[in-house]
Design a protein around this motif. Structure first.
Motif, mmCIF file in Angstrom:
data_model
loop_
_atom_site.group_PDB
_atom_site.id
_atom_site.type_symbol
_atom_site.label_atom_id
_atom_site.label_comp_id
_atom_site.label_asym_id
_atom_site.label_seq_id
_atom_site.Cartn_x
_atom_site.Cartn_y
_atom_site.Cartn_z
ATOM 1 N N GLY A 232 0.807 -1.334 -0.444
ATOM 2 C CA GLY A 232 -0.353 -0.568 0.189
ATOM 3 C C GLY A 232 0.716 1.405 0.033
ATOM 4 N N THR A 233 0.353 2.131 0.329
ATOM 5 C CA THR A 233 0.677 3.848 0.489
ATOM 6 C C THR A 233 0.969 4.282 1.776
ATOM 7 N N ALA A 234 1.600 5.040 1.912
ATOM 8 C CA ALA A 234 1.501 6.348 2.872
ATOM 9 C C ALA A 234 1.973 7.553 3.106
ATOM 10 N N THR A 235 1.497 8.231 4.011
ATOM 11 C CA THR A 235 2.239 9.744 3.227
ATOM 12 C C THR A 235 2.407 10.275 4.810
ATOM 13 N N PRO B 222 -2.957 0.751 3.615
ATOM 14 C CA PRO B 222 -2.937 -1.063 2.665
ATOM 15 C C PRO B 222 -3.752 -1.194 1.842
ATOM 16 N N ALA B 223 -3.042 -1.785 1.516
ATOM 17 C CA ALA B 223 -4.100 -3.127 -0.001
ATOM 18 C C ALA B 223 -4.606 -4.176 0.424
ATOM 19 N N GLY B 224 -4.980 -4.876 -1.212
ATOM 20 C CA GLY B 224 -5.098 -6.168 -1.406
ATOM 21 C C GLY B 224 -5.573 -6.235 0.186
ATOM 22 N N GLY B 225 -5.989 -7.685 0.809
ATOM 23 C CA GLY B 225 -6.348 -8.132 1.494
ATOM 24 C C GLY B 225 -6.546 -7.110 2.788
ATOM 25 N N PHE B 226 -6.191 -6.518 3.206
ATOM 26 C CA PHE B 226 -5.788 -5.198 4.335
ATOM 27 C C PHE B 226 -6.087 -4.267 4.050
ATOM 28 N N ALA B 227 -6.629 -3.718 3.390
ATOM 29 C CA ALA B 227 -7.588 -2.604 3.040
ATOM 30 C C ALA B 227 -8.832 -3.038 3.203
ATOM 31 N N PRO C 99 -7.206 3.060 7.788
ATOM 32 C CA PRO C 99 -5.568 3.781 7.704
ATOM 33 C C PRO C 99 -4.950 3.297 9.014
ATOM 34 N N GLN C 100 -3.579 3.035 8.446
ATOM 35 C CA GLN C 100 -2.922 2.274 10.089
ATOM 36 C C GLN C 100 -2.554 3.983 10.057
ATOM 37 N N ARG C 101 -2.432 4.393 11.558
ATOM 38 C CA ARG C 101 -1.511 5.742 12.088
ATOM 39 C C ARG C 101 -0.615 5.437 12.877
ATOM 40 N N TYR C 102 0.023 6.360 12.728
ATOM 41 C CA TYR C 102 1.647 6.179 13.259
ATOM 42 C C TYR C 102 2.293 7.510 13.976
ATOM 43 N N LYS C 103 3.356 7.368 14.568
ATOM 44 C CA LYS C 103 3.453 8.601 15.299
ATOM 45 C C LYS C 103 5.332 8.717 16.009
ATOM 46 N N THR C 104 6.240 9.957 15.623
ATOM 47 C CA THR C 104 7.176 9.379 16.298
ATOM 48 C C THR C 104 7.662 10.861 16.420
ATOM 49 N N THR C 105 8.635 11.120 17.359
ATOM 50 C CA THR C 105 9.186 12.870 17.624
ATOM 51 C C THR C 105 10.839 12.318 17.126
ATOM 52 N N ILE C 106 10.902 13.630 16.324
ATOM 53 C CA ILE C 106 12.353 13.024 16.539
ATOM 54 C C ILE C 106 13.184 14.990 16.430
#
Length: 245
Positions: free
Chosen positions: A167-170, A214-219, A223-230
């Motif tokens: 799949g794709t992510a931004t 996610p794509a395919g069977g996980f679509a 949306p799957q969400r993530y977070k981090t601090t840099i």
């Protein structure tokens, strides 16, 4: 006549010495100076690890970390002297591009993404010595507003974030104000031209919010969400040539 000619080399030597000893008045009250040169940004970086906020395997992954590359770019600075010693500088330039590389559990992915950083700054400076001095050290403090553009994620990281489904992510990087601490020196070659070297430190953090589709069977999971601090905390070197107008 021979004695007269014998004095010419001495007069020439004294003239050269006088030229170097003469006041240059390159940085005095009312002066405006534009500097053009090379910015080198060296992050003293760290990352907090990756938090998955929802979906399968949600949780905190402290070993999913990253590191930020050094960057170089063209810089421009405009300085106005309000007195012989006090000046304010506006630092601008072409936004440098930083690359984010995986470390820890993400090291095998290589490059995770990249972004351009915009960080114009206003810095108040105190110049030591007098306006007639060719060499003048300075210290300063100011503020910068930092934001990011052209944020992109590598295909390898997009695949990992989308549950290895292809799949794709931004990503979105937060903007913030940050203090600037600086020190350096200028050397005036004459009344117009000078060279300058400064070293600045910027305590800086950004929050990265990542959304993967996610794509395919996980679509169907959505949306799957993530977070981090840099933490970036870059040391910025600026080597430049200045012109007074």
């Amino acid at each position: 006549m021979q004695k007269q000619f014998s004095f010419l080399p001495k007069i020439a030597a004294l003239s050269v010495m006088a030229a170097f000893a003469a006041p240059v008045m390159a940085q005095s009250a009312g002066s405006n100076v534009v500097n053009v040169g090379w910015f080198h940004l060296q992050p003293q970086d760290s990352s907090s690890g990756l938090t998955k906020l929802n979906g399968p395997q949600a949780g905190f992954f402290p070993n999913s970390t990253s590191t930020v590359s050094n960057a170089d770019t063209l810089g421009i600075a405009f300085t106005h002297f309000f007195t012989d010693n006090f000046a304010v500088t506006a630092d601008l330039g072409i936004p440098p591009e930083f690359k984010l590389k995986g470390t820890g559990d993400l090291q095998a992915l290589g490059e995770l993404g990249k972004a351009k950083q915009w960080s114009p700054a206003i810095v108040a400076k105190w110049y030591f010595g007098g306006a007639q001095d060719a060499f003048r050290p300075f210290v300063g403090a100011g503020v910068t507003y930092v934001w990011y553009s052209d944020v992109s994620l590598s295909q390898a990281f997009q695949n990992r974030a989308s549950l290895n489904s292809g799949g794709t992510a931004t990503a979105n990087l937060s903007s913030s104000w940050a203090p600037v601490l600086t020190g350096g020196a200028t050397y005036a070659f004459n009344d117009r031209w000078s060279a300058s070297l400064s070293v600045s430190y910027i305590p800086l953090k950004t929050d990265a919010d990542i959304t993967a589709n996610p794509a395919g069977g996980f679509a169907g999971l959505g949306p799957q969400r993530y977070k981090t601090t840099i933490t970036l905390d870059p040391i910025v070197t600026f080597l430049s040539v200045g012109y007074k107008f």
